[in-house]
Design an enzyme around this catalytic site. Structure first.
Site, PDB file in Angstrom:
ATOM      1  N   HIS A  48      26.691 -17.823  -4.240  1.00  0.00           N
ATOM      2  CA  HIS A  48      24.929 -17.497  -3.630  1.00  0.00           C
ATOM      3  C   HIS A  48      24.594 -17.770  -4.400  1.00  0.00           C
ATOM      4  CE1 HIS A  48      21.758 -15.205  -2.346  1.00  0.00           C
ATOM      5  NE2 HIS A  48      21.139 -14.934  -3.207  1.00  0.00           N
ATOM      6  N   ARG A  58      25.316 -22.350  11.479  1.00  0.00           N
ATOM      7  CA  ARG A  58      26.526 -20.744  11.525  1.00  0.00           C
ATOM      8  C   ARG A  58      25.629 -19.577  11.739  1.00  0.00           C
ATOM      9  NH1 ARG A  58      25.832 -23.064   5.947  1.00  0.00           N
ATOM     10  NH2 ARG A  58      27.938 -23.131   5.239  1.00  0.00           N
ATOM     11  N   ARG A  74      29.098 -23.065  15.640  1.00  0.00           N
ATOM     12  CA  ARG A  74      29.935 -22.606  15.671  1.00  0.00           C
ATOM     13  C   ARG A  74      29.643 -21.506  15.845  1.00  0.00           C
ATOM     14  NH1 ARG A  74      31.614 -21.791   8.822  1.00  0.00           N
ATOM     15  NH2 ARG A  74      30.046 -20.314   8.983  1.00  0.00           N
ATOM     16  N   GLU A  76      40.066 -25.453   7.676  1.00  0.00           N
ATOM     17  CA  GLU A  76      39.490 -24.817   6.071  1.00  0.00           C
ATOM     18  C   GLU A  76      40.824 -24.129   5.645  1.00  0.00           C
ATOM     19  OE1 GLU A  76      35.339 -22.601   6.892  1.00  0.00           O
ATOM     20  OE2 GLU A  76      36.348 -22.046   8.527  1.00  0.00           O
ATOM     21  N   ASN A 131      34.381 -25.409   1.751  1.00  0.00           N
ATOM     22  CA  ASN A 131      34.094 -24.804   1.035  1.00  0.00           C
ATOM     23  C   ASN A 131      35.242 -23.251   1.159  1.00  0.00           C
ATOM     24  OD1 ASN A 131      30.988 -25.452   0.408  1.00  0.00           O
ATOM     25  ND2 ASN A 131      30.883 -23.785   2.038  1.00  0.00           N
ATOM     26  N   ASP A 132      35.653 -23.419   1.893  1.00  0.00           N
ATOM     27  CA  ASP A 132      36.939 -22.533   2.737  1.00  0.00           C
ATOM     28  C   ASP A 132      38.200 -23.111   1.540  1.00  0.00           C
ATOM     29  OD1 ASP A 132      36.108 -19.911   2.922  1.00  0.00           O
ATOM     30  OD2 ASP A 132      35.175 -20.786   4.642  1.00  0.00           O
ATOM     31  N   ARG A 161      36.386 -18.048  -2.992  1.00  0.00           N
ATOM     32  CA  ARG A 161      34.890 -18.218  -3.565  1.00  0.00           C
ATOM     33  C   ARG A 161      33.925 -18.179  -4.332  1.00  0.00           C
ATOM     34  NH1 ARG A 161      33.271 -20.313   2.670  1.00  0.00           N
ATOM     35  NH2 ARG A 161      30.848 -19.963   1.988  1.00  0.00           N
ATOM     36  N   CYS A 178      31.387 -30.416   6.666  1.00  0.00           N
ATOM     37  CA  CYS A 178      30.566 -29.266   6.511  1.00  0.00           C
ATOM     38  C   CYS A 178      29.900 -28.741   5.191  1.00  0.00           C
ATOM     39  CB  CYS A 178      30.289 -28.793   8.170  1.00  0.00           C
ATOM     40  SG  CYS A 178      30.589 -27.743   8.478  1.00  0.00           S
TER      41      CYS A 178
END
Ligand code: PEP
Ligand code: MG
Length: 535
Positions: A181, A269, A305, A394, A417-418, A428, A465
């Protein structure tokens, strides 16, 4: 003493250390000599005053933070919670004690609710502020409005980052990684940061430090001349080597993205719209929300998405329940098995928004890991009348299955990220495993290269992305690997575009070769960096 970590951003900054420590002292149980009636009104006033203060502090924060804070305050303002505090007030406890006891009981009642559990830490943070107000305790030193402060903490919650004002010029955290975050907010606010910096909490309060994100380090008593210089790219082409799009979470982001050089949206998102939503939005409400976003988004293709709730993204109305390993549980497109109705209504609403705006839209599913899931998604999109269908890459499984996806999808987008989380089996959000989320990890980059090879064989475009694409050097590496588009937070779009207007295909390909050859993240970053130094 130099601290090593993972840098966020490309500008260095000097400021004074302001260590944020959580004060537990105010949560201690205390009896009062006031009557329960008097203490009840103290509690009501304390909640109202603190809520008003927090709302005004967060008024100019980013829309996601405002929504998260509002959802927290609504729980604290709930008359039911104050009702639960009543027996404790009647037993002679003071307002703060009764509030903490009520919160504990409330948490027990909500036991299985994953969404509530993820917010308990922030709720207790606000309760601590309420307690401090009642007991007249200054809750630790609050960040001064004057000066230039580097906030140093173990890690930061939305409540804490929402209190950043203009006197905060940088951030250093002992824990967390580039997808935490803290890192995401710092990137959005263009605040230089170094996360995962072991030893940060030993920095002396008030001492001067240099935050050097490009050098992935923090240096005490140093000036800007000692900062690692970011590569200054001199654009020579009018358009970037590959398309640069923006990542957005709603209308405000879409407007911000339109003020950048982004050519469309690489990732909308949709779950961000619903992080604080207690009841399911109707198709009409969804259509109007998506239509507004499509109208405001920058010119170019827009990739939406479908909902990616679960794990680190709780969506209240889906009532996802408790899971032992939420990142490995019912999340991403797996929600379709439990909440298929919502995915279908979302696709219908997206189709209606496309019709209403005439925009060029692709729709993709998050976190798929089997051919059956891709078939199901493609069939649902066809039923809704959606023409351009994609998936996020992912999971390791879907990479090896890509050759079997011929004719099912029109594009793929890599969510680094994933993908890192699942490749390295490292949560993560885990505060101590940030290093595995370092996007320079060759274990990640070699898989990205594999995805490009499969996509070329299928004849479909591939984009990136994840947060990694916000780093200009990595964006060049992706271009060199054969990726056709990258997307990043609006705050990072222009610097990524600039870098991609400064390099040609040959240089990008050299960068990609160097990155793939390295066997550690540090070597990959250093060798690509040295290719551009002195250009
Ligand atoms: C990703 O996983 O890289 C991604 C872009 O999706 P999110 O961060 O929303 O999970
Ligand atoms: Mg993801």
């Amino acid at each position: 003493m130099e601290l090593k970590g993972i840098g966020v951003g490309s500008k260095a900054v000097v400021g004074d250390v302001f260590r944020l420590e959580t004060s537990e002292a105010v949560a201690e149980h205390q009896k009062t000599s006031h009557t329960p009636g008097e203490e009840t009104s103290v509690l009501a006033t304390a909640i109202a005053t603190t809520a008003a203060t927090i709302r005004s502090e967060t008024a100019s924060s980013d829309p996601t933070t405002i929504e998260i804070m509002d959802a927290l305050l609504i729980i604290l303002e709930d008359p039911e919670l104050q009702q639960m505090a009543k027996p404790h007030l009647e037993a002679g406890f003071d307002a703060p004690t009764a509030l903490f006891k009520a919160l504990d009981e409330f948490a027990e009642l909500m036991g299985d609710d994953e969404d509530f559990k993820s917010r308990v830490g922030d709720l207790r943070g606000i309760a601590t502020r309420i307690s401090s107000w009642v007991r007249g305790i200054a809750q630790g030193p609050s960040i001064p409005q004057e000066g230039r402060w580097i906030i140093v903490a173990d890690d930061l919650t939305p409540l804490e980052t929402s209190q950043f004002g203009p006197s905060v010029v940088g951030v250093v955290t002992e824990l967390g990684g580039p997808t935490s975050h803290t890192a995401i907010i710092c990137r959005a606010l263009s605040l230089p940061a170094v996360v995962s910096a072991k030893g940060a909490m030993a920095l002396e309060q008030g001492s001067s430090v240099l935050v050097d994100p490009v050098g992935n380090r923090v240096l005490p008593d140093s000036d800007l001349s000692q900062a690692t210089q970011s590569i200054s790219f001199i654009p020579h082409a009018d358009t970037p080597l590959i398309t640069v799009r923006a990542n957005i979470g709603g209308l405000e982001d879409a407007k911000k993205a339109s003020a950048t050089s982004a050519r469309g949206v690489g990732l909308f998102r949709t779950e961000v719209l619903y992080l604080a939503q207690a009841s399911e939005p109707s198709i009409e409400q969804q259509t109007s929300a998506y239509t507004e976003v499509l109208k405001a988004a920058p010119a170019g293709k827009i990739i939406i998405r479908t909902i990616d709730a679960g794990s680190d993204k709780p969506v209240p109305f889906l009532k996802l329940g408790n899971e032992e390993n939420p990142a490995l549980g019912v999340r991403g497109f797996r929600l379709n098995t439990k909440h298929g109705g919502f995915v279908i209504s979302q696709l219908k609403a997206i189709a209606a928004a496309i019709n209403a705006t005439g925009r060029d839209v692709g729709v993709m599913a998050p976190m798929v890991s089997s051919v059956e899931e891709v078939r199901t998604f493609a069939a649902l999109c066809a039923e809704a009348g959606i023409q351009s269908v994609g998936i996020m890459i992912e999971t390791p499984a879907i990479i090896s299955l890509m050759p079997d996806l011929a004719g099912l999808v029109n594009f793929v987008s890599i969510g680094t990220n994933d993908l890192s989380q699942y490749l390295f089996a490292a949560d993560r959000m885990h505060p101590e495993l940030g290093g595995f989320s370092n996007p320079w990890q060759p274990g990640l980059l070699r898989n990205v290269s594999q995805v490009v090879t499969h996509a070329k064989a299928l004849g479909i475009p591939v984009g990136v992305c994840g947060e990694s694409a916000a780093n200009p050097l990595l964006a060049i590496v992706f271009a060199g690997l054969g990726v056709e588009s990258v997307s990043a937070a609006p705050s990072a779009v222009d610097s990524v575009s600039e870098a991609l207007r400064a390099v040609g295909a040959q240089k990008a390909s050299e960068a990609a070769t160097l990155a793939l050859r390295a066997s550690t993240a540090e070597d990959a970053e250093a060798s690509v960096r040295s290719l551009f130094e002195g250009d």
